[in-house]
Design an enzyme around this catalytic site. Structure first.
Site, PDB file in Angstrom:
ATOM      1  CG  HIS A   1      -7.806 -39.142 -41.967  1.00  0.00           C
ATOM      2  ND1 HIS A   1      -9.076 -38.621 -42.082  1.00  0.00           N
ATOM      3  CD2 HIS A   1      -6.966 -38.131 -42.330  1.00  0.00           C
ATOM      4  CE1 HIS A   1      -9.007 -37.377 -42.512  1.00  0.00           C
ATOM      5  NE2 HIS A   1      -7.731 -37.053 -42.647  1.00  0.00           N
TER       6      HIS A   1
ATOM      7  CE1 TYR B   1     -10.644 -34.528 -44.727  1.00  0.00           C
ATOM      8  CE2 TYR B   1     -11.028 -35.605 -46.832  1.00  0.00           C
ATOM      9  CZ  TYR B   1     -10.160 -35.172 -45.854  1.00  0.00           C
ATOM     10  OH  TYR B   1      -8.813 -35.378 -45.984  1.00  0.00           O
TER      11      TYR B   1
END
Length: 328
Positions: A141, A57
């Site tokens: 992830h 992110y």
């Protein structure tokens, strides 16, 4: 339902709040976010005491902002998860920036790495950016193209971190349900984060993933409850332009919600809690005002008749579980 209601992840002693804070937005997804630190602090004040982040992110930006926001906050007053699978390294001369939808990123490159060493290095780097000595949860992830490596290296590394007491819970976070189901069935996971696959528009996680989680005692955190904006007044679905039939379906959902004086976003946030495996719903906020709006909508009363009308109108199948007033 209250924002700060707590449930434990799987068989662990790691608590999460019913409404949790997703940090992709403050990482600069699609646009700069000048109030990232203030947004995290306001979310905490409102009861969102479970924070989810990732190196991906904003190429470390979200983790750094969260770390700044947590300065001085008692460590036992919040739960935090980060993710592994992408390592960050300095860009070499002449290398182009990553094109991942985040703006104002630092000059680094993402590299996939689901090796055991990569998992540990990722956690060490995340702790440095967060300014913490531990996180509560580590999730693999988006290992869509790395399933074999998960079984061979990444999961054993995560399990060792849990066995050593370095983290309290482990799991995986993805935008698909099929691979998450295989992970739940084959591995000892405490939690999965499933984005966009259990919403008012898409209940594909209900066929296999959620039953597997219920059977195995694995908790589910639901992300993407607005399907990348379509259920929140936007026109994108799964990050692309929504087809006409989905736009029409959203309008039908809105008509039913309006009849009961419930904002569609409130119904979208509450819907996943109809399934007993769901522990938390995760939403992103860009500003303190958005955090306040999400918290207020989350605590809106949603009458059971609304779900009945959605079923009667063919907008929810008869076998889809829906929340009741007795649900926590």
């Amino acid at each position: 339902m209250k924002v700060g209601e707590r449930r434990l992840l799987g068989r662990s002693d790691v608590p999460v709040t019913a409404l949790s804070f997703g940090s992709a937005a403050i990482g600069g997804l699609y646009a700069p976010v000048p109030e990232g630190v203030e947004t995290v602090r306001r979310a905490l004040e409102l009861g969102m005491r479970y924070l989810d982040t990732a190196p991906h992110y904003g190429a470390g930006t979200a983790e750094r902002l969260i770390g700044e926001a947590l300065e001085g906050v008692p460590r036992d007053s919040f739960t935090i998860s980060t993710k592994a699978g992408r390592l960050l390294r300095p860009r070499r001369p002449g290398e182009e920036p990553d094109d991942q939808g985040f703006v104002d990123e630092p000059p680094v490159k993402r590299e996939w790495d689901f090796s055991g060493d990569g998992v540990r290095r990722s956690l060490e780097s995340s702790l440095e950016r967060l300014g913490l000595d531990r996180v509560d949860v580590v999730l693999l992830h988006d290992p869509d193209e790395h399933e074999d490596e998960v079984y061979a290296e990444a999961y054993p590394a995560l399990a060792a971190l849990r066995d050593e007491g370095i983290v309290g819970a482990i799991g995986a976070g993805m935008n698909q349900a099929e691979m998450l189901t295989r992970f739940v069935q084959r591995l000892d996971l405490d939690v999965v984060l499933c984005a966009g696959r259990y919403t008012l528009l898409d209940q594909s996680a209900l066929s296999e993933l959620l039953p597997a989680c219920a059977e195995r005692g694995t908790s589910v955190v639901i992300g993407g409850v607005y399907n990348s904006g379509l259920l929140a007044g936007g026109t994108t679905y799964n990050y692309t332009a929504a087809p006409a039939e989905l736009l029409e379906r959203v309008e039908r959902l809105r008509v039913v919600c309006d009849r009961h004086e419930v904002p569609l976003r409130a119904a979208a946030m509450r819907f996943p809690f109809g399934h007993t495996a769901v522990a938390s719903v995760l939403t992103g906020c860009r500003t303190p005002a958005e955090a306040e709006d999400n918290a207020a909508l989350f605590e809106r009363d949603v009458p059971e008749d609304l779900w009945t009308d959605l079923r009667d109108g063919g907008l929810l199948a008869a076998d889809v579980p829906v929340p009741s007033r007795g649900d926590r």
